[in-house]
Design a protein around this motif. Structure first.
Motif, PDB file in Angstrom:
ATOM      1  N   ASP A  77       0.816  -1.208   0.000  1.00 54.83           N
ATOM      2  CA  ASP A  77       0.000   0.000   0.000  1.00 54.83           C
ATOM      3  C   ASP A  77       0.857   1.268   0.000  1.00 54.83           C
ATOM      4  N   HIS A  78       2.028   1.179   0.609  1.00 53.70           N
ATOM      5  CA  HIS A  78       2.888   2.364   0.658  1.00 53.70           C
ATOM      6  C   HIS A  78       3.374   2.732  -0.739  1.00 53.70           C
ATOM      7  N   LYS A  81       0.529   4.298  -2.594  1.00 51.86           N
ATOM      8  CA  LYS A  81       0.298   5.667  -2.129  1.00 51.86           C
ATOM      9  C   LYS A  81       1.218   6.649  -2.840  1.00 51.86           C
ATOM     10  N   ARG A  84      -0.135   7.531  -6.183  1.00 55.51           N
ATOM     11  CA  ARG A  84      -1.401   8.250  -6.080  1.00 55.51           C
ATOM     12  C   ARG A  84      -1.223   9.670  -5.566  1.00 55.51           C
ATOM     13  N   THR A  85       0.012  10.084  -5.317  1.00 51.08           N
ATOM     14  CA  THR A  85       0.287  11.420  -4.774  1.00 51.08           C
ATOM     15  C   THR A  85       0.890  12.281  -5.874  1.00 51.08           C
ATOM     16  N   ALA A 264       6.048   4.558   4.528  1.00 52.10           N
ATOM     17  CA  ALA A 264       5.832   5.284   3.266  1.00 52.10           C
ATOM     18  C   ALA A 264       7.081   6.045   2.846  1.00 52.10           C
TER      19      ALA A 264
END
Length: 298
Positions: A77-78, A81, A84-85, A264
């Motif tokens: 997920d990190h 992320k 997605r940023t 992250a």
């Protein structure tokens, strides 16, 4: 002793088994060397392994005690992320622009300076060479305030130009000396042969010397690229949020006053280190050749 006895003794020496003491000495394992290699490997690769492990560890297990070398649960997920940023891609774009222009500018200036120091003799040559080298003696942090004031007076703060000029200032001395050593290794007979063929100094440098200096140019270019890519202090101070590069951008994104998103941040660090790693792997042959040739005067 007769000749026959001598030949018999020599043949017996050749066919006899090796002495136990000598054989044991040759086959003795070099435990000290292997232990030293293992320690060096752990010192070099354990931080990278821990970085990778933390990047796939869930947030609730990142601070478990005692620390686990092998995570019991893996998540990506990190990494999702990161993609997605949108801000990360803006920082990435800024890093590419600043690093590439810094590399081109540093190589373009240092190749002429290094060639002039190597092949020309003029008044004040040695003094100027040591003056360029002495600039590396001062901590870069001491010049940060001065550069900030100068760029503020010329309205260059929060611009690409401020970062490019500051990075180029610190990469030029080493690039000049690296290329000077490489040009020293090239024989002067090449220049004389070009003169005999009717080539002028400008054509001699660009058509004869530069193709042979390709490994040195790549080595100095990689140094300048890494310098611009990894800088944190100048990119944080001289550039605003819109012009910041990856190192300060990632810190501002994942480290706050209340908490730090270590998984992250580790995932982002691995992703942004990929371009530099790929560049080193692709240009490793030129890098080694440029550094070794520039370190020995022919």
């Amino acid at each position: 002793m007769t000749a026959l006895d001598t030949e018999t003794a020599f043949a017996a020496e050749l066919t006899s088994p090796p002495r136990p003491g000598r054989t044991g000495k040759r086959r003795r394992p070099r435990w000290g060397m292997w232990i030293a290699l293992v320690i060096l490997a752990l010192f070099a690769f354990l931080p990278l392994y821990w970085l990778a492990v933390t990047s796939v560890t869930p947030n609730d297990q990142a601070f478990s005690y005692p620390p686990r070398l092998f995570p019991t649960e893996i998540t990506f997920d990190h990494y999702l992320k990161i993609f997605r940023t949108p801000a990360i891609f803006r920082y990435l774009e800024n890093s590419v622009i600043v690093s590439v222009i810094t590399t081109l500018l540093s190589v373009a200036v240092s190749m002429y300076m290094g060639y002039a120091f190597s092949k020309f003799r003029f008044r004040g040559r040695k003094s100027l060479m040591y003056f360029v080298l002495s600039s590396q003696m001062f901590p870069q942090a001491l010049l940060l305030v001065t550069l900030y004031v100068v760029f503020a007076q010329f309205n260059l703060l929060n611009t690409y130009l401020a970062l490019i000029l500051s990075f180029t200032t610190f990469t030029l001395p080493l690039c000049v000396w690296m290329l000077k050593g490489f040009f020293d290794a090239l024989p002067d007979d090449l220049i004389e042969a070009a003169k005999i063929d009717g080539a002028g100094p400008w054509r001699t440098f660009h058509s004869v010397i530069l193709p042979l200096a390709a490994p040195g140019l790549v080595a100095s270019g990689l140094f300048a690229f890494v310098r611009g890519w990894n800088d944190f202090m100048f990119a944080l101070t001289l550039a605003g949020p819109e012009k910041q590069t990856l190192p300060p951008g990632l810190v501002n994104m994942f480290i706050t006053e209340s908490s730090t998103a270590w998984p992250a941040l580790m995932a982002a660090s691995l992703v942004v280190s990929v371009p530099v790693s790929v560049a080193f792997i692709a240009l490793q042959r030129f890098l080694v050749g440029g550094v070794t040739a520039g370190a020995v005067k022919g």
